[in-house]
Design an enzyme around this catalytic site. Structure first.
Site, PDB file in Angstrom:
ATOM      1  N   ASP A 103       0.964  -1.141   0.033  1.00  0.00           N
ATOM      2  CA  ASP A 103       0.073  -0.138   0.097  1.00  0.00           C
ATOM      3  C   ASP A 103       1.018   1.286   0.160  1.00  0.00           C
ATOM      4  OD1 ASP A 103      -2.284   1.564   0.488  1.00  0.00           O
ATOM      5  OD2 ASP A 103      -3.113  -0.118   1.422  1.00  0.00           O
TER       6      ASP A 103
ATOM      7  N   ASP B 292      -3.111   4.917  -2.420  1.00  0.00           N
ATOM      8  CA  ASP B 292      -4.344   5.099  -1.509  1.00  0.00           C
ATOM      9  C   ASP B 292      -4.864   6.671  -1.718  1.00  0.00           C
ATOM     10  OD1 ASP B 292      -5.861   4.737   1.132  1.00  0.00           O
ATOM     11  OD2 ASP B 292      -4.877   6.638   1.378  1.00  0.00           O
TER      12      ASP B 292
ATOM     13  N   GLU C 246      10.170  -7.744 -14.377  1.00  0.00           N
ATOM     14  CA  GLU C 246       8.793  -8.137 -13.970  1.00  0.00           C
ATOM     15  C   GLU C 246       7.972  -6.928 -14.019  1.00  0.00           C
ATOM     16  OE1 GLU C 246       7.048  -9.545  -9.648  1.00  0.00           O
ATOM     17  OE2 GLU C 246       8.342  -7.915  -9.693  1.00  0.00           O
TER      18      GLU C 246
ATOM     19  N   HIS D 293     -11.321  -3.270   3.160  1.00  0.00           N
ATOM     20  CA  HIS D 293     -11.343  -2.967   4.624  1.00  0.00           C
ATOM     21  C   HIS D 293     -12.204  -1.628   5.162  1.00  0.00           C
ATOM     22  CE1 HIS D 293      -8.432  -0.455   2.552  1.00  0.00           C
ATOM     23  NE2 HIS D 293      -8.289   0.412   3.878  1.00  0.00           N
ATOM     24  N   ASP D 294     -12.707  -0.896   3.814  1.00  0.00           N
ATOM     25  CA  ASP D 294     -13.545   0.288   4.243  1.00  0.00           C
ATOM     26  C   ASP D 294     -14.908   0.015   3.920  1.00  0.00           C
ATOM     27  OD1 ASP D 294     -11.239   1.793   4.568  1.00  0.00           O
ATOM     28  OD2 ASP D 294     -10.921   2.188   2.482  1.00  0.00           O
TER      29      ASP D 294
END
Ligand code: NOJ
Length: 609
Positions: free
Chosen positions: A114, A223, A290, A361-362
């Site tokens: 995050d 975020d 990658e 999670h919100d």
């Protein structure tokens, strides 16, 4: 020579998978505090995650995204970061993180972190230096003088610089006596907003990305990205302008929705910052071989969201598609769900990668938001639609929101209501209760006497161990669908969505020369039989490859498309015969090379006749 060609083919296939892995990745969101506690303090931690990686590998997860693990006073449970380069003590050490990363890599699981760029913690060294106006930190945050106002008695009193409101209620400005100015915080008081009009901030945040990329992480979830910029006071006479009132009835000046956020959200400058981060991530493709994924979190109109994908000349991120969370309710019909799916596919710029998010999670969990009878259906849809699928921990076993009393409430949003009743409508604690591993104390999450949030009451019956032991369960269904996600049809096939009625939804993924995949959902409380002969290209022979908890049809059952019995509230995934390969039953057992071989043999025989 032949060996060389084979080696070359294998090598190029490997690098293609390293470059393309993200396009169909199954990303599993871990909320570290609630996943697994390894040291008995009642709080989940990094070693707990490492212990459970084999479970995630067996489930078929491609990557884990960890909600913030960095040093934090935890006013917003880690989204208030005091040091972007340190691990929070209660989650472990940097050595624990390195170990997690290595273990994950050895199991073929990528780690996505995050990235919280909009704000730090007010306990960060940057903020302390900024408050002291120390160079170059002085303008790292959004500082402003207050306004003076006069009351009816003629007394002058200080007001915040503007009427802006925090997402978590109340003024978005906090006075800092040390600096003698207000600072902006779009979330809790302990989350001062960084100032993206400062080049130093932009560079400092790029360095944060580099720090973790150098360690070998596979990308970031970004975020609150649409909050990066606020209106430039230089364009408004040197002040931050008040936002207009939304005039939504029933709201007051402390409510976020009381205002229309024209000066604090979705400013045009934001997109270039995201494209710059994309460029930075792309530099690592050459060195680490990658692709590094970037998924951005924005709750905004679709027209604004899709700008994050990039432009004709610049690549961007994958904007989280929150339409399953926001636009589908327990009353949504098959028509509604089809419309939600088609809408994203229609607006997404061509050549970009779709994504489907069922929880985080919100937000209240699927089983609570849409009803437990829709858990399998929603999990299956996210997993069989094109692009990235994101699963929030516990959704694979159909966890529902836990009950968290006012006394146990810790979420700042809930706490900010100051109201033992109203808190329940905004608190995010219910979707953050600990993962339910088994029927032992605290659901096997922790050996502590008490846990940071209470475990949901239903853990004795709803837990992973019970679902593994059961003949049918949400988990078995989820895992079966994930296993079929690797099929060529789901990886690359054309998408078609059909609402056959208000309650019957059909999703096909078809690729010529490959077995097709067909998802069927019955939202009704009655069993129904479907006739899919109108789907001409879909081969007739079908085999059930995943059967939801409410379905009578079992895995491995075979049937034809003209008559498919679907139980009430049932979600089924079928594999069909080879698309374009005729309708012969069992055609799907033939792999493509075998089909080509049969064709070649036939033509040789024909030459001799
Ligand atoms: C979005 C995160 O998902 C949420 O949990 C957090 O409170 C805010 N951003 C602020 O960082």
């Amino acid at each position: 020579m032949r060996l060389l060609i084979v080696l070359l083919v294998v090598a190029s296939a490997a690098s293609a998978s390293e470059l393309d892995w993200w396009k169909t990745a199954l990303i599993y969101q871990i909320y570290p505090r609630s996943f697994k506690d390894s040291n008995g303090d009642g709080i989940g931690d990094l070693n707990g995650i490492t212990q459970k990686l084999p479970y995630l590998q067996q489930t078929g997860v491609d990557a884990v995204w960890l909600s913030p693990i960095y040093k934090s006073p935890m006013y917003d449970f880690g989204y208030d970061i005091a040091d972007y380069r340190e691990i929070q003590d209660e989650y472990g050490t940097m050595a624990d993180f390195d170990n997690l990363l290595n273990e994950a890599k050895s199991l073929g699981i990528r780690v996505v972190l995050d990235f919280v760029p909009n704000h730090t913690s007010n306990e960060s060294a940057w903020f302390e230096r900024s408050a002291a106006r120390a160079a170059p930190y002085g303008d790292y945050y959004v500082w402003a003088d207050g306004r003076n106002a006069t009351d009816e008695n003629g007394t002058v009193y200080a007001m915040p610089p503007s009427n802006w409101v925090s997402n978590f209620r109340k003024s978005a400005w906090e006075y800092h006596p040390g600096r003698g100015q207000y600072y902006l915080h779009q979330f809790v008081i302990g989350q001062p907003d960084l100032n993206y009009r400062s080049d130093s901030v932009q560079e400092a945040m790029k360095d944060v990305l580099r720090f973790w990329l150098d360690k070998g992480v596979s990308g970031f979830r970004v975020d609150a990205v649409n909050k990066l910029y606020e209106a430039d006071p230089n364009n408004y006479g040197g002040v931050y302008p008040d936002e207009p009132l939304s005039e939504i009835p029933g709201l007051g000046p402390d409510d976020y929705e009381y205002l229309i956020h024209v000066y604090t959200e979705n400013l045009n400058e934001t997109y270039d910052v995201v494209y710059d981060w994309r460029d930075l991530l792309d530099e690592y493709i050459a060195t680490q071989g990658e692709y590094k994924i970037m998924m951005t979190e924005t709750y905004a109109d679709l027209s604004l969201m899709i700008k994050y994908y990039g432009t004709k000349t610049r690549n961007g991120s994958i904007p989280f598609n929150f339409s399953f969370l926001e636009d589908i309710t327990m009353n949504s019909t098959a028509w509604d769900i089809k419309t939600v799916i088609d809408r994203w596919m229609t607006y997404m710029p061509s050549g970009r990668v779709a994504n489907w998010v069922n929880g985080n999670h919100d937000k209240s969990r699927v089983g609570t938001r849409q009803g437990v009878d829709r858990i399998d259906a929603m999990n299956m849809l996210a997993l069989i639609l094109p692009g990235v699928a994101v699963t929030y921990q516990g959704e694979e076993i159909g966890m529902v929101d836990g009950y968290v009393s006012w006394n146990d409430t810790v979420d700042p949003w809930g706490c900010n209501t100051d109201d033992p009743v109203a808190y329940a409508s905004v608190s995010r604690d219910p979707e953050r209760t600990p993962y339910q591993w088994d029927g032992s104390a605290h659901a096997g999450f922790s050996t502590a006497a008490s846990t940071w949030l209470p475990v949901a009451d239903n853990y004795l019956t709803l837990n992973l161990a019970a679902q593994i032991a059961a003949q049918k369960s949400h988990y078995h269904f989820y895992k079966d669908v994930v296993a079929n996600r690797k099929s060529p049809a789901i990886q690359e096939g054309d998408l078609d969505t059909k609402a056959l009625s208000e309650s019957l939804l059909v999703v096909t993924r078809l690729l010529p020369g490959e077995a097709g995949m067909l998802g069927v959902v019955n939202l009704a409380a009655e069993a129904q039989t479907i006739d899919l002969t109108s789907l001409k290209i879909l081969p007739s022979d079908l085999e059930v490859v995943a059967s939801g908890v409410n379905c009578a049809l079992e895995k491995n059952a075979t049937l034809t498309k003209s008559s498919i019995p679907v139980s009430a509230h049932c979600a089924l995934l079928f594999r069909s015969g080879i698309v374009g390969g005729g309708n012969a039953a069992g055609a799907h057992y033939l792999s493509l090379p075998l089909v080509l071989l049969v064709v070649a043999t036939y033509s040789i025989t024909a030459c001799f006749s």
